[in-house]
Every structure is written in structure tokens, then in C-alpha cells.
Motif scaffolding. Structure first.
Motif, PDB file in Angstrom:
ATOM      1  N   UNK A 266       0.826  -1.203   0.000  1.00 23.65           N
ATOM      2  CA  UNK A 266       0.000   0.000   0.000  1.00 23.65           C
ATOM      3  C   UNK A 266       0.863   1.258   0.000  1.00 23.65           C
ATOM      4  N   UNK A 267       1.882   1.271   0.875  1.00 18.34           N
ATOM      5  CA  UNK A 267       2.738   2.457   0.930  1.00 18.34           C
ATOM      6  C   UNK A 267       3.470   2.652  -0.393  1.00 18.34           C
ATOM      7  N   UNK A 268       3.948   1.546  -0.978  1.00 19.19           N
ATOM      8  CA  UNK A 268       4.683   1.637  -2.242  1.00 19.19           C
ATOM      9  C   UNK A 268       3.775   2.168  -3.346  1.00 19.19           C
TER      10      UNK A 268
ATOM     11  N   UNK B 268       3.214  17.301  -9.963  1.00 17.89           N
ATOM     12  CA  UNK B 268       4.137  17.951 -10.889  1.00 17.89           C
ATOM     13  C   UNK B 268       5.258  18.682 -10.179  1.00 17.89           C
ATOM     14  N   UNK B 269       5.144  18.834  -8.870  1.00 15.93           N
ATOM     15  CA  UNK B 269       6.196  19.491  -8.113  1.00 15.93           C
ATOM     16  C   UNK B 269       7.366  18.515  -7.935  1.00 15.93           C
ATOM     17  N   UNK B 270       8.567  18.918  -8.374  1.00 11.86           N
ATOM     18  CA  UNK B 270       9.708  17.996  -8.358  1.00 11.86           C
ATOM     19  C   UNK B 270      10.031  17.553  -6.933  1.00 11.86           C
ATOM     20  N   UNK B 271       9.844  18.427  -5.955  1.00 14.01           N
ATOM     21  CA  UNK B 271      10.189  18.062  -4.577  1.00 14.01           C
ATOM     22  C   UNK B 271       9.225  17.011  -4.044  1.00 14.01           C
ATOM     23  N   UNK B 272       7.927  17.144  -4.382  1.00 17.12           N
ATOM     24  CA  UNK B 272       6.952  16.148  -3.921  1.00 17.12           C
ATOM     25  C   UNK B 272       7.232  14.807  -4.579  1.00 17.12           C
ATOM     26  N   UNK B 273       7.599  14.829  -5.870  1.00 13.99           N
ATOM     27  CA  UNK B 273       7.934  13.587  -6.559  1.00 13.99           C
ATOM     28  C   UNK B 273       9.107  12.911  -5.857  1.00 13.99           C
ATOM     29  N   UNK B 274      10.093  13.711  -5.495  1.00 17.83           N
ATOM     30  CA  UNK B 274      11.256  13.196  -4.791  1.00 17.83           C
ATOM     31  C   UNK B 274      10.865  12.598  -3.433  1.00 17.83           C
ATOM     32  N   UNK B 275       9.939  13.265  -2.737  1.00 21.32           N
ATOM     33  CA  UNK B 275       9.491  12.757  -1.447  1.00 21.32           C
ATOM     34  C   UNK B 275       8.748  11.435  -1.606  1.00 21.32           C
ATOM     35  N   UNK B 276       8.000  11.290  -2.705  1.00 21.58           N
ATOM     36  CA  UNK B 276       7.303  10.027  -2.934  1.00 21.58           C
ATOM     37  C   UNK B 276       8.292   8.902  -3.207  1.00 21.58           C
ATOM     38  N   UNK B 277       9.431   9.231  -3.862  1.00 21.67           N
ATOM     39  CA  UNK B 277      10.467   8.217  -4.055  1.00 21.67           C
ATOM     40  C   UNK B 277      11.005   7.771  -2.692  1.00 21.67           C
ATOM     41  N   UNK B 278      11.194   8.738  -1.782  1.00 18.57           N
ATOM     42  CA  UNK B 278      11.644   8.382  -0.437  1.00 18.57           C
ATOM     43  C   UNK B 278      10.633   7.469   0.260  1.00 18.57           C
TER      44      UNK B 278
ATOM     45  N   UNK C 263      20.827   0.803   2.534  1.00 16.70           N
ATOM     46  CA  UNK C 263      19.858   1.557   1.720  1.00 16.70           C
ATOM     47  C   UNK C 263      19.671   2.958   2.291  1.00 16.70           C
ATOM     48  N   UNK C 264      19.623   3.055   3.630  1.00 18.97           N
ATOM     49  CA  UNK C 264      19.485   4.384   4.242  1.00 18.97           C
ATOM     50  C   UNK C 264      20.684   5.259   3.913  1.00 18.97           C
ATOM     51  N   UNK C 265      21.886   4.670   3.928  1.00 13.81           N
ATOM     52  CA  UNK C 265      23.097   5.429   3.613  1.00 13.81           C
ATOM     53  C   UNK C 265      23.036   5.947   2.184  1.00 13.81           C
ATOM     54  N   UNK C 266      22.669   5.050   1.244  1.00 14.93           N
ATOM     55  CA  UNK C 266      22.609   5.457  -0.159  1.00 14.93           C
ATOM     56  C   UNK C 266      21.522   6.506  -0.349  1.00 14.93           C
ATOM     57  N   UNK C 267      20.385   6.358   0.372  1.00 15.41           N
ATOM     58  CA  UNK C 267      19.303   7.341   0.236  1.00 15.41           C
ATOM     59  C   UNK C 267      19.758   8.708   0.712  1.00 15.41           C
ATOM     60  N   UNK C 268      20.556   8.754   1.783  1.00 16.99           N
ATOM     61  CA  UNK C 268      21.030  10.053   2.263  1.00 16.99           C
ATOM     62  C   UNK C 268      21.915  10.718   1.221  1.00 16.99           C
ATOM     63  N   UNK C 269      22.814   9.943   0.605  1.00 22.33           N
ATOM     64  CA  UNK C 269      23.675  10.509  -0.437  1.00 22.33           C
ATOM     65  C   UNK C 269      22.847  10.965  -1.630  1.00 22.33           C
TER      66      UNK C 269
END
Lengths: 165, 112
Positions: B12-14, B25-35, B77-83
Motif C-alpha cells: 500500500x505504501x509503495x 508535478x512538483x519535483x520536490x513532492x515527486x522526490x518525497x514520494x520516491x523516499x 539503503x538508508x546510507x545510499x538514500x542520504x547521499x
């Protein structure tokens, strides 16, 4: 219903509701705050699974560092609900339908999986404690751990180079 | 807790993350959804690691370390996500400086 189950459903409801609110919030700052709520719920799940180290790291790295970075960038750009670009309603509808189809397909696959029957994710055991994780990290995974530092160095240099010009 | 519950929650979360990437359409929100998608996968990895640990407890006894790899994967994965976030936000800031907008529909200039 045991306490663990009640906590599980409570945290799941919080996570899903906050994730939906991330999507429907018009203001990007509200989206970031709801995403922090999702991360807190996921950290609660880690604690329920007895993975305390990951719970704390999740809080510090995600809710603490990454989300502050997001908030900082949003405030730097002075974004708010009025300047928020919106997709056409049909595009939104199509996106929601395709995401829902994806969810439906994976749920039906999971329901059919015979292998998963009777399997439990236990909340006991002590592999999530920092002592055992540290031992494994510095014996079996010491090379990836060192490569990670190179990754961070390159990310740091990359961010500075991209942001400077 | 049956493993299916965790699978359903993470799916569900995915999917919410996917819908967010498709509908905003906001690039920051798209990025947050990837997170958000990354975090759903992390939770599923931890749940499967505990599932393997319970199998190992039955097969090898109380001193088993079965399933510890999954939790270390989550750590990496958390380390790579931070980078990834640091570089990605730098790119978004640069894009904002050039176009004065974070609308991802401006990013189709490579098309022609």
C-alpha cells in the motif's frame, strides 16, 4: 487481540493515512510534515519488530536529517499552495488508476503465494540489537562499509559542485 | 504477526508512492514520494529478516544469526538514500535557479 496486534494496526493506519495526506496536501511544507509522520510510524514498526538500531537510525537520518534538508530547500524556494503546479484532472485520474491496478495485481499475487502461508515475522530474537548488527557490520560487511565512505565523499563533492555555479 | 500483513502494508505504501510520482508535478513532492517507496521497501526487508530469523531459531537454536543480512541491507539503503537526497536536492535547486520553477513539465527540453 493482543497488544502487538493493536499497535500494529494503529501504526499501519497512521502510516497509510499520513502517506495519503502527503499526496493530497497542496502546500509542500505540509507534505513534508506528513512524511515525517510516516517515518515515525515506520520507526514504530521497527520497534515492534525488535529492530531498535534501525528504528533510531531511521528517526535520526530520515526524520532528522533528510526531512530538514527538504524543508530547508522548500523554504529557500518560497513555495506555497498558490504557486503549486497542478496536473490535469484526467492525468491524475489515470495515475491513480494505474497505481491502483499495480496494487491490486501485487495483492492478488501475495494472496496466491503458497510459500507465505503460516509464516510469521516474530517480534522476539535479538538480531536487531546494536551489538549483533555491529559485529556483522565490521566483520562480514566491512568492505561495503568502507566503500560507503567513498560514496559519501563523492556525494558531498557532487552536491557542492552542482550547487556552486 | 503473519508476514502477509506486512506485505500488504508495504504494498500500500509503495503504491501510494507510485501514485504520487504519477500525479504530482512538483519535483520536490515527486522526490518525497520516491523516499516513501524506499521506506516501504525497507520495512518489508526488516519484516522478511525477522521471518528468516524465526525459521533459523527453529532450525539452529537460540544463537542463530539468520536474517541479520536483511537489516544490514536496510542500513546500507538508508546510507545510499542520504547521499541520493543530497545530490538530488542540489540538482533541484540548480533547476530552480535556471527556470524559477520546480515544475517537472519544464524538463522536456531534451525531447526535441
Amino acid at each position: 487481540m493482543s497488544t502487538t496486534e493493536i499497535l500494529f494496526f494503529l501504526l499501519s493506519a497512521l502510516a497509510v493515512f499520513s502517506a495519503i495526506m502527503v499526496l493530497v496536501s497542496k502546500n509542500p511544507v505540509h507534505s513534508v510534515l506528513w512524511l515525517i509522520a510516516v517515518f515515525f510510524a515506520i520507526s514504530g514498526h521497527y520497534i515492534l519488530l525488535n529492530a531498535q538500531f534501525l528504528a533510531i537510525v531511521n528517526l535520526i537520518v530520515y526524520a532528522g536529517a533528510i526531512m530538514v534538508l527538504f524543508l530547508f530547500v522548500i523554504m529557500l524556494m518560497n513555495l506555497n499552495a498558490e504557486t503549486e503546479p497542478q496536473k490535469h484532472i484526467w492525468m491524475k485520474f489515470a495515475g491513480a488508476i494505474s497505481g491502483g491496478c499495480f496494487l491490486l495485481m501485487l495483492v492478488s499475487l501475495t494472496r496466491q503465494a503458497v510459500e507465505m502461508g503460516g509464516r510469521n515475522a516474530i517480534s522476539g530474537g535479538n538480531i536487531g540489537l546494536i551489538k549483533n548488527l555491529g559485529k556483522a557490520l565490521f566483520s562480514d560487511y566491512v568492505v561495503p562499509f568502507e566503500i560507503t565512505s567513498v560514496l559519501f565523499l563523492s556525494a558531498m563533492v557532487g552536491a557542492v559542485v552542482i550547487g556552486k555555479k | 504477526m503473519p508476514i502477509q500483513y506486512y506485505i500488504y502494508l508495504c504494498l500500500t505504501l509503495f503504491s501510494i508512492g507510485i501514485i504520487g510520482v504519477l500525479t504530482r508535478r512538483n519535483a520536490i513532492i515527486v522526490f518525497m514520494c520516491v523516499e516513501l517507496m524506499l521506506n516501504a521497501v525497507n520495512l518489508l526487508l526488516v519484516a522478511f529478516s525477522k521471518m528468516h530469523h524465526s525459521i533459523g531459531l527453529g532450525a539452529e537454536g537460540a544463537t542463530t544469526q539468520a536474517g541479520i543480512d536483511g537489516q544490514l541491507f536496510v542500513f546500507f539503503i538508508m546510507v545510499v538514500a542520504a547521499a541520493e537526497v543530497s545530490v538530488g536536492l542540489a540538482i533541484i535547486v540548480m533547476m530552480y535557479r535556471n527556470t524559477h520553477s520546480v515544475d517537472i513539465n519544464f524538463l522536456n527540453r531534451l525531447k526535441n
